[in-house]
Design a protein around this motif. Structure first.
Motif, PDB file in Angstrom:
ATOM      1  N   GLY A 106       0.818  -1.211   0.000  1.00  0.00           N
ATOM      2  CA  GLY A 106       0.000   0.000   0.000  1.00  0.00           C
ATOM      3  C   GLY A 106       0.847   1.254   0.000  1.00  0.00           C
ATOM      4  O   GLY A 106       0.672   2.147  -0.821  1.00  0.00           O
ATOM      5  N   LEU A 107       1.810   1.338   0.921  1.00  0.00           N
ATOM      6  CA  LEU A 107       2.685   2.498   0.986  1.00  0.00           C
ATOM      7  C   LEU A 107       3.570   2.558  -0.252  1.00  0.00           C
ATOM      8  O   LEU A 107       3.762   3.615  -0.837  1.00  0.00           O
ATOM      9  N   SER A 108       4.082   1.423  -0.664  1.00  0.00           N
ATOM     10  CA  SER A 108       4.933   1.373  -1.851  1.00  0.00           C
ATOM     11  C   SER A 108       4.188   1.902  -3.071  1.00  0.00           C
ATOM     12  O   SER A 108       4.725   2.672  -3.845  1.00  0.00           O
ATOM     13  N   GLY A 109       2.936   1.500  -3.211  1.00  0.00           N
ATOM     14  CA  GLY A 109       2.128   1.963  -4.334  1.00  0.00           C
ATOM     15  C   GLY A 109       1.895   3.462  -4.283  1.00  0.00           C
ATOM     16  O   GLY A 109       1.947   4.150  -5.301  1.00  0.00           O
ATOM     17  N   LYS A 110       1.659   3.984  -3.096  1.00  0.00           N
ATOM     18  CA  LYS A 110       1.446   5.425  -2.948  1.00  0.00           C
ATOM     19  C   LYS A 110       2.721   6.201  -3.250  1.00  0.00           C
ATOM     20  O   LYS A 110       2.690   7.249  -3.878  1.00  0.00           O
ATOM     21  N   LEU A 111       3.853   5.690  -2.784  1.00  0.00           N
ATOM     22  CA  LEU A 111       5.119   6.376  -3.014  1.00  0.00           C
ATOM     23  C   LEU A 111       5.492   6.400  -4.490  1.00  0.00           C
ATOM     24  O   LEU A 111       6.094   7.351  -4.969  1.00  0.00           O
ATOM     25  N   ARG A 112       5.127   5.344  -5.203  1.00  0.00           N
ATOM     26  CA  ARG A 112       5.472   5.279  -6.622  1.00  0.00           C
ATOM     27  C   ARG A 112       4.807   6.382  -7.437  1.00  0.00           C
ATOM     28  O   ARG A 112       5.288   6.722  -8.508  1.00  0.00           O
TER      29      ARG A 112
END
Length: 95
Positions: free
Chosen positions: A15-21
């Protein structure tokens, strides 16, 4: 004692990884540097050339913030604009 605080689902897993991308990052490309005196700068006019410390075939540097992340070469982009072909990724282990 077990941690019973509620977990934010946006901080877990991908979830965080997707948002950061999706966060935009500014990349600065350095083609060279010049160190003219103030007098030389004030004397510059339209059509004058400010010589840089690099040749046209030398690699350019890509920075994110103050960190060098890659080197590359200037190319014409598909849309006719200017682009950079990445030729080397710089090891980020220095900080």
């Amino acid at each position: 004692m077990a941690d019973t605080a509620p977990q934010d689902p946006g901080l877990q897993g991908s979830g965080l990884s997707g948002k950061l991308r999706s966060v935009p990052v500014e990349v600065r490309v350095t083609v060279g540097r010049a160190r003219p005196s103030i007098c030389e700068l004030l004397a510059l006019g339209q059509e004058d050339v400010l010589p840089l410390d690099r040749r046209i075939e030398d690699p350019v540097e890509l920075f994110i913030g103050d960190r060098l992340v890659a080197c590359g070469e200037l190319v014409e982009a598909e849309d006719g604009g200017l682009g950079v072909r990445i030729t080397e990724l710089v090891d980020g282990g220095n900080g």
